[in-house]
Write a protein that holds these residues in place. Structure first.
Motif, PDB file in Angstrom:
ATOM      1  N   LEU A   1       2.135  21.192  19.089  1.00 50.60           N
ATOM      2  CA  LEU A   1       3.320  20.715  19.810  1.00 50.60           C
ATOM      3  C   LEU A   1       4.069  19.672  18.992  1.00 50.60           C
ATOM      4  O   LEU A   1       5.301  19.698  18.901  1.00 50.60           O
ATOM      5  CB  LEU A   1       2.917  20.126  21.176  1.00 50.60           C
ATOM      6  N   ARG A   2       3.316  18.767  18.396  1.00 53.07           N
ATOM      7  CA  ARG A   2       3.945  17.711  17.605  1.00 53.07           C
ATOM      8  C   ARG A   2       4.827  18.329  16.508  1.00 53.07           C
ATOM      9  O   ARG A   2       5.971  17.918  16.299  1.00 53.07           O
ATOM     10  CB  ARG A   2       2.860  16.819  16.977  1.00 53.07           C
ATOM     11  N   ARG A   3       4.294  19.359  15.874  1.00 53.71           N
ATOM     12  CA  ARG A   3       5.054  20.014  14.802  1.00 53.71           C
ATOM     13  C   ARG A   3       6.228  20.812  15.374  1.00 53.71           C
ATOM     14  O   ARG A   3       7.301  20.862  14.778  1.00 53.71           O
ATOM     15  CB  ARG A   3       4.159  20.973  14.013  1.00 53.71           C
ATOM     16  N   ALA A   4       6.014  21.443  16.512  1.00 53.79           N
ATOM     17  CA  ALA A   4       7.074  22.282  17.084  1.00 53.79           C
ATOM     18  C   ALA A   4       8.272  21.422  17.506  1.00 53.79           C
ATOM     19  O   ALA A   4       9.429  21.813  17.324  1.00 53.79           O
ATOM     20  CB  ALA A   4       6.540  23.072  18.279  1.00 53.79           C
ATOM     21  N   LEU A   5       7.991  20.249  18.057  1.00 57.62           N
ATOM     22  CA  LEU A   5       9.094  19.393  18.519  1.00 57.62           C
ATOM     23  C   LEU A   5       9.981  18.954  17.357  1.00 57.62           C
ATOM     24  O   LEU A   5      11.195  18.775  17.522  1.00 57.62           O
ATOM     25  CB  LEU A   5       8.545  18.166  19.260  1.00 57.62           C
ATOM     26  N   VAL A   6       9.369  18.812  16.204  1.00 51.94           N
ATOM     27  CA  VAL A   6      10.137  18.399  15.022  1.00 51.94           C
ATOM     28  C   VAL A   6      11.166  19.462  14.626  1.00 51.94           C
ATOM     29  O   VAL A   6      12.186  19.154  14.014  1.00 51.94           O
ATOM     30  CB  VAL A   6       9.170  18.108  13.852  1.00 51.94           C
ATOM     31  N   THR A   7      10.919  20.708  15.014  1.00 52.15           N
ATOM     32  CA  THR A   7      11.839  21.778  14.617  1.00 52.15           C
ATOM     33  C   THR A   7      13.071  21.875  15.518  1.00 52.15           C
ATOM     34  O   THR A   7      13.994  22.635  15.216  1.00 52.15           O
ATOM     35  CB  THR A   7      11.145  23.162  14.652  1.00 52.15           C
ATOM     36  N   LEU A   8      13.074  21.148  16.632  1.00 51.15           N
ATOM     37  CA  LEU A   8      14.213  21.271  17.548  1.00 51.15           C
ATOM     38  C   LEU A   8      15.474  20.674  16.932  1.00 51.15           C
ATOM     39  O   LEU A   8      15.414  19.698  16.187  1.00 51.15           O
ATOM     40  CB  LEU A   8      13.925  20.548  18.872  1.00 51.15           C
ATOM     41  N   PRO A   9      16.645  21.253  17.243  1.00 49.96           N
ATOM     42  CA  PRO A   9      17.903  20.625  16.819  1.00 49.96           C
ATOM     43  C   PRO A   9      17.966  19.187  17.345  1.00 49.96           C
ATOM     44  O   PRO A   9      17.323  18.868  18.350  1.00 49.96           O
ATOM     45  CB  PRO A   9      18.975  21.493  17.486  1.00 49.96           C
ATOM     46  N   TRP A  10      18.789  18.355  16.698  1.00 43.79           N
ATOM     47  CA  TRP A  10      18.748  16.917  16.977  1.00 43.79           C
ATOM     48  C   TRP A  10      18.919  16.568  18.454  1.00 43.79           C
ATOM     49  O   TRP A  10      18.325  15.622  18.952  1.00 43.79           O
ATOM     50  CB  TRP A  10      19.775  16.173  16.125  1.00 43.79           C
ATOM     51  N   ASP A  11      19.712  17.337  19.201  1.00 41.21           N
ATOM     52  CA  ASP A  11      19.912  16.980  20.603  1.00 41.21           C
ATOM     53  C   ASP A  11      18.865  17.599  21.532  1.00 41.21           C
ATOM     54  O   ASP A  11      18.893  17.370  22.737  1.00 41.21           O
ATOM     55  CB  ASP A  11      21.323  17.351  21.068  1.00 41.21           C
ATOM     56  N   GLY A  12      17.949  18.356  20.961  1.00 43.54           N
ATOM     57  CA  GLY A  12      16.932  19.001  21.792  1.00 43.54           C
ATOM     58  C   GLY A  12      15.945  18.024  22.395  1.00 43.54           C
ATOM     59  O   GLY A  12      15.304  18.323  23.401  1.00 43.54           O
ATOM     60  N   LEU A  13      15.813  16.851  21.783  1.00 49.62           N
ATOM     61  CA  LEU A  13      14.881  15.852  22.298  1.00 49.62           C
ATOM     62  C   LEU A  13      15.555  14.835  23.203  1.00 49.62           C
ATOM     63  O   LEU A  13      14.904  13.917  23.696  1.00 49.62           O
ATOM     64  CB  LEU A  13      14.200  15.124  21.135  1.00 49.62           C
ATOM     65  N   ALA A  14      16.852  14.966  23.413  1.00 49.09           N
ATOM     66  CA  ALA A  14      17.553  14.006  24.274  1.00 49.09           C
ATOM     67  C   ALA A  14      17.015  14.082  25.700  1.00 49.09           C
ATOM     68  O   ALA A  14      16.687  15.166  26.191  1.00 49.09           O
ATOM     69  CB  ALA A  14      19.049  14.292  24.257  1.00 49.09           C
ATOM     70  N   LEU A  15      16.933  12.939  26.364  1.00 45.92           N
ATOM     71  CA  LEU A  15      16.469  12.913  27.748  1.00 45.92           C
ATOM     72  C   LEU A  15      17.571  13.289  28.722  1.00 45.92           C
ATOM     73  O   LEU A  15      17.304  13.681  29.851  1.00 45.92           O
ATOM     74  CB  LEU A  15      15.952  11.517  28.109  1.00 45.92           C
ATOM     75  N   SER A  16      18.812  13.141  28.291  1.00 49.65           N
ATOM     76  CA  SER A  16      19.924  13.434  29.186  1.00 49.65           C
ATOM     77  C   SER A  16      19.927  14.926  29.527  1.00 49.65           C
ATOM     78  O   SER A  16      19.383  15.744  28.803  1.00 49.65           O
ATOM     79  CB  SER A  16      21.239  13.055  28.521  1.00 49.65           C
TER      80      SER A  16
END
Lengths: 434, 434
Positions: free
Chosen positions: B399-414
């Motif tokens: 999961l840690r590695r997969a999250l790094v692959t998301l586009p920059w706004d994919g981790l936004a909480l909004s």
């Protein structure tokens, strides 16, 4: 899955135990109370559920040798603590509100009295069970009100943890649901189970008519045929062709149910099936049920919103130390509505039977008034369970009667204040402490 | 509590089985897929969790004689169906996304292939586990992002069903939490457990100093003292007096944590305790964690919002029949985003490693492109579990590695759209059917 309930416990309960055993405070006589500081936003009452499960969990709270070995290896507990746990058995008293009783902010749902050591370790499992089951029962009771006298089937198992599903079915039945889809709940709690078919059964067959024929052959014409896999109007036509005018029911699981129910009723009547019932399901909650009151619907299947507490998946109950060796104690905090001392609860009523107030005496019972009803009953005495407390049908009936006592706006689905206020009386002035 | 998982099942699965056994359709080769039609409102990704628990549940799906007697008495099943259940054992195949993988709308998290009979009865238990565990892991992953590198402790057991609590602790750890308060999760899944004391421990004693002395004597000066039972400033002063400058940490569980953390840090520094950490807890969710990013906090305890999925207590996954004997099938409905046929899933990436698209081939793999990653792995073959799929630490790292692959706004909480779009490719044109 745990055979014992002893590890359904937060680590800090055992570290507190260890420190209290070491300094001698572990033996102090303590009272813990379970209550809600507030109801979920906008709710007007809560429903007590899960108490019988809590009592079983207390009975089964034992540390076997494997568990002790695990704790020795991982939890940094000293020998004295491990020996205490090895011999653990709850020897104190539990009192509480019966299942199916209503509760309000501050109501002492459960009162646990014993040594600090024996009572503190029960906190997590007691709260887990009550927070879950009360949340589900409280949501379910609103759905039962909204469904009026129409049949309600609980079918939410797939949308919650597999064991929570069984407890949710129990809580829903307690709150007045008629049946559940969950077979384990049937086996464990004697709840009627029901179910006929899913869209997969229709898709499995070459035609919808083949699927209906197979189902009618297996289950009889009184079955419920799911008619919305392809086109609902065609589905109803096919259903009646296959089953004839004695078809038990049709189920519609998608679309605008209020519109579709009217169309389906008209079509069934036109086809000579006035006795065929209409069951609807699909993302129903108490508000959707209320909106369907005028639609020609005979029964509902409710899933997701039931098992998730319809917006309030946990009841927010806490387990608080209120008395140590006769000394009332409370966290000092302006924001947390906590009162020290053991509470004795009665519900006040008008002569007409309408509830007016939840009154909590501190250390002693509130002064008696006509039409008071005491709310707490003994559940464990000296570690022994009082018999007869796990009677789901009696709890169901208790709730039905209790809801009738609420003021007229207490059953409204709209957001509002608790149906009745809670008053906490101060402890009586002690002699010599003027 | 169920020893077998066989009754964690909706009644209608057995009535469908009975009807399908009677008309011969039960033996048709079927593929069921588990997927989400949409993510919970505003979420940008989901996290797969619970798969190893699903595989165990499939292995343990057996009907013992008592269960069969119960079904005979209550579920109106015929002799053929009861005999089928008596001999039940899943003999098909399961493929799926590994635990810790990200998913998006339509992603085939789990694909179950077998006869209709053997696959249809697994629907409820498969969905119960995945809907719960994915909901918790998906919420937890957002909290881990919001907490940055600060220590996160899961302490929500008391706010969810007692067995769900254990699964929630597992899902939270998979998503990157550091530890849990839940001892059963420690025993079952090898997750580090932690905990020190509650307000009750302070209230048990005659003074706060007595309580701190008892805790330090039992657990050492490296322990975490809970300083907000009465007055926080006095609590910190007393804590340092008792434990000295080597005090491990203080915990604050109420109030405006961003203000209190600054005050506590200043006070601890002034008292000569620059190494004493500050842990905060109390109604924290991912948004509260993000808001505390600039506060001098060293660790968080998260409870209610974690175990209730932070507003999304169920993942909304469905288990849908998509193929019967090589024929793609789907419910016809404009509102439900369902595609017939078995899906082969790959994730497309830029050369930089950033994910761009979830591509689902129907019946065949999507045309290969550079930087594709296939997403499904074999989990059960001919009824036998593939080894090595229950490795929580590996899932955590995945999961840690997969999250790094998301586009920059994919981790936004909004609130936003899914981080990458899902494209479903139509099945290849069959020869001779131009």
């Amino acid at each position: 899955m745990a055979a014992s309930t002893a590890l359904l416990t937060d680590h800090y309960e055992l570290t507190m135990l260890q420190a209290a055993l070491a300094d001698g405070a572990a033996g102090r006589r303590c009272t813990f109370e379970v209550f809600a500081r507030r109801l979920p936003e906008g709710r007007r009452y809560g429903v007590v559920a899960g108490t019988a499960r809590v009592l079983d969990a207390i009975r089964d709270f034992r540390f076997d040798p494997d568990t002790l070995d695990h704790l020795r290896a991982t939890a940094q507990l000293d020998q004295r603590t491990l020996e205490y746990l090895r011999d653990y058995r709850f020897t104190g008293d539990v009192d509480g509100y019966t299942e199916g009783e209503l509760y309000f902010p501050g109501s002492p749902l459960l009162t646990v009295t014993g040594t600090f050591a024996e009572a503190v370790v029960l906190e997590t499992v007691v709260l887990s069970i009550l927070n879950h089951d009360c949340a589900i029962a409280s949501a379910a009771a609103r759905m039962v009100t909204a469904a009026r006298d129409r049949r309600l089937i609980e079918m939410g198992s797939r949308r919650t943890h597999e064991d929570a599903a069984v407890a949710a079915a129990r809580a829903a039945y307690l709150a007045g649901f008629d049946a559940t889809s969950n077979l384990q709940a049937g086996a464990d709690h004697g709840i009627p189970t029901t179910g006929t078919s899913a869209h997969a059964f229709t898709l499995l067959h070459d035609t919808e008519a083949d699927a209906f024929r197979a189902q009618v052959a297996a289950l009889g014409v009184g079955t419920t045929l799911l008619v919305d896999t392809f086109d609902i109007t065609q589905g109803i036509r096919t259903a009646v062709e296959v089953a004839g005018p004695e078809l038990g029911a049709v189920r519609i699981d998608s679309g605008d149910l209020s519109v579709l129910a009217v169309q389906a009723r008209r079509q069934l009547d036109d086809l000579g099936c006035p006795g065929t019932r209409i069951v609807v399901s699909g993302d129903l909650d108490e508000f959707a049920l209320a909106a369907l009151a005028a639609a020609p619907v005979d029964g509902y299947g409710v899933g997701t919103s039931l098992v998730t507490g319809s917006g309030a998946p946990t009841a927010g109950l806490v387990y608080k130390l209120v008395d140590v060796d006769g000394r009332p104690v409370a966290k000092r905090s302006t924001s947390k509505n906590t009162h020290g001392g053991r509470k004795i609860a009665v519900r006040r009523h008008r002569a007409t039977g309408t509830a007016t107030e939840e009154v909590l005496g501190t250390d002693v019972a509130p002064p008696e008034e006509p039409h008071d009803r005491p709310l707490q009953i003994p559940m464990i005495r000296g570690g022994e369970l009082v018999a007869g407390l796990d009677d789901l049908d009696a709890s169901r009936e208790h709730l039905r009667r209790a809801l009738v006592t609420l003021p007229w706006d207490g059953l409204a689905l709209s957001r509002g204040e608790p149906a009745i206020p809670t008053t906490v009386l101060p402890p009586p002035r002690r002699e010599g402490t003027a």
